[in-house]
Write a protein that holds these residues in place. Structure first.
Motif, PDB file in Angstrom:
ATOM      1  N   UNK A 120      10.013  -5.813  10.079  1.00 43.54           N
ATOM      2  CA  UNK A 120      10.436  -5.030  11.170  1.00 43.54           C
ATOM      3  C   UNK A 120      10.208  -4.172  12.000  1.00 43.54           C
ATOM      4  N   UNK A 121      10.416  -4.093  13.010  1.00 44.18           N
ATOM      5  CA  UNK A 121      10.142  -2.705  13.465  1.00 44.18           C
ATOM      6  C   UNK A 121      10.901  -2.004  13.781  1.00 44.18           C
ATOM      7  N   UNK A 122      11.538  -1.048  12.525  1.00 41.78           N
ATOM      8  CA  UNK A 122      11.705  -0.373  12.662  1.00 41.78           C
ATOM      9  C   UNK A 122      11.273   0.574  11.399  1.00 41.78           C
ATOM     10  N   UNK A 123      10.515   0.272  10.617  1.00 46.82           N
ATOM     11  CA  UNK A 123      10.070  -0.237   9.503  1.00 46.82           C
ATOM     12  C   UNK A 123       8.626   0.420   9.349  1.00 46.82           C
ATOM     13  N   UNK A 124       8.474   1.243   9.396  1.00 47.46           N
ATOM     14  CA  UNK A 124       6.100   1.596   9.319  1.00 47.46           C
ATOM     15  C   UNK A 124       5.630   0.617   9.989  1.00 47.46           C
ATOM     16  N   UNK A 125       5.937   0.582  11.421  1.00 56.55           N
ATOM     17  CA  UNK A 125       5.341  -0.563  11.918  1.00 56.55           C
ATOM     18  C   UNK A 125       5.260   0.899  13.055  1.00 56.55           C
ATOM     19  N   UNK A 126       3.811   1.003  14.116  1.00 53.80           N
ATOM     20  CA  UNK A 126       3.900   1.820  15.453  1.00 53.80           C
ATOM     21  C   UNK A 126       4.187   1.765  16.855  1.00 53.80           C
ATOM     22  N   UNK A 172      15.464   5.409  -2.100  1.00 55.56           N
ATOM     23  CA  UNK A 172      14.069   5.863  -1.035  1.00 55.56           C
ATOM     24  C   UNK A 172      13.165   4.537  -0.612  1.00 55.56           C
ATOM     25  N   UNK A 173      12.781   5.006   0.290  1.00 55.34           N
ATOM     26  CA  UNK A 173      11.271   4.425   1.123  1.00 55.34           C
ATOM     27  C   UNK A 173      10.357   5.153   1.450  1.00 55.34           C
ATOM     28  N   UNK A 174       9.047   5.161   0.735  1.00 56.28           N
ATOM     29  CA  UNK A 174       8.262   6.473   0.915  1.00 56.28           C
ATOM     30  C   UNK A 174       6.941   5.573   0.969  1.00 56.28           C
ATOM     31  N   UNK A 175       5.550   6.393   1.984  1.00 53.39           N
ATOM     32  CA  UNK A 175       4.938   5.343   2.002  1.00 53.39           C
ATOM     33  C   UNK A 175       3.834   6.139   0.569  1.00 53.39           C
ATOM     34  N   UNK A 192       7.723   1.735  -2.407  1.00 51.31           N
ATOM     35  CA  UNK A 192       6.324   2.183  -2.190  1.00 51.31           C
ATOM     36  C   UNK A 192       5.534   0.836  -1.147  1.00 51.31           C
ATOM     37  N   UNK A 193       5.240   1.385   0.092  1.00 58.22           N
ATOM     38  CA  UNK A 193       4.881   0.661   0.465  1.00 58.22           C
ATOM     39  C   UNK A 193       2.966   1.887   1.039  1.00 58.22           C
ATOM     40  N   UNK A 194       2.285   1.029   1.902  1.00 61.99           N
ATOM     41  CA  UNK A 194       1.126   1.740   2.222  1.00 61.99           C
ATOM     42  C   UNK A 194       0.288   2.133   1.085  1.00 61.99           C
TER      43      UNK A 194
END
Length: 269
Positions: A120-126, A172-175, A192-194
């Motif tokens: 999704x373009x809104x979630x952890x994408x540049x 919570x969504x976090x790197x 947890x991402x990335x």
């Protein structure tokens, strides 16, 4: 500031890897596009580019062009040296240079182009941040439209047949590099991402449950769930094997404290 007709850009979320994740809105947007911009990440991740080409072949109905360029390399050591934010800012600026050139040279005023964004373009994408930077430079006039996609977070919950949150509690969504700040404490669940360094090793306590997934939505998908102390070694082993086999890995996981956990453990898919 550039003059003349503005260039129209579609930022299309294409899902977490399963071709079936494409929404009808995404397909309709692809059919409106005349030029597709793809930043390649080298031969190790060619499967990401190949999937985009297969989606275009399957769903576009009119003539189109694909314009490809190399994605600028990023300093991955910056997370350890403490210069992470500066490194990301530099990387995004160099990406903006590439995208600005492609849009200016390959997309005519009044034409419609598209970026096919993983998840999704809104979630952890540049992509959206980069296009905003290009607009601020004032060299190319843009109209940007965003089509949401199925994120890896949604795919993770679906594949494990669970929810992201528990009743009346936050999620919570976090790197991974910020995991220690929101470590499981009973005040909600954590996605947890990335995570390049298996940060779940920071978590103590036997009451934490993990729902982990890698290459979600692809034929290489791997799933594991269970009490973190019991499955952590298994996840580490699977990550190492998968990284050695593919040369890269994309994974995410959900951490949860709960009095009664479902008594199932999902192995490799």
């Amino acid at each position: 500031m550039s003059t003349g007709h503005r260039r129209h850009l579609l930022v299309i979320g294409i899902g977490a890897g399963d071709p079936g994740h494409l929404t009808l809105a995404a397909i309709n947007a692809m059919r409106r596009s005349e030029v597709f911009f793809i930043l390649g990440k080298g031969p190790e991740k060619s499967s990401l580019t190949d999937l985009r080409h297969r989606m275009l072949d399957a769903h576009t109905t009119g003539p189109y062009r694909v314009v490809e360029a190399d994605d600028p390399p990023r300093d991955r050591s910056a997370q350890e040296t403490g210069d992470y934010t500066a490194a990301v800012r530099d990387w995004r600026a160099r990406r903006a240079d590439v995208c600005e050139r492609l849009i200016r040279d390959e997309l005519g005023p009044g034409d419609t182009g598209a970026f096919l964004v993983w998840g999704d373009p809104a979630l952890y994408d540049s992509t959206l941040g980069i296009l905003a930077e290009i607009e601020e430079r004032g060299t190319v006039a843009l109209d940007v439209e965003v089509i949401p996609g199925i994120s890896s977070v949604s795919a993770l919950a679906a594949r494990h047949r669970t929810t992201l949150n528990q009743v009346g509690r936050p999620v919570h969504i976090t790197p991974a590099r910020r995991l220690a700040e929101v470590a499981p404490n009973g005040d909600g669940d954590i996605v947890v991402m990335l995570d390049a360094h298996e940060s779940f090793d920071q978590i103590e306590g036997g009451d934490v449950w993990i729902y982990w997934g890698a290459y979600l939505g692809t034929p290489d998908e791997i799933l594991v769930s269970g009490p973190l102390p019991q499955v952590a070694d298994r996840i580490r082993s699977l990550r190492a094997e998968a990284r050695a086999r593919h040369g890269w890995i994309m994974d995410t996981y959900l951490l949860r404290i709960e009095e009664e956990q479902p008594r199932r453990d999902t192995g490799p898919a």
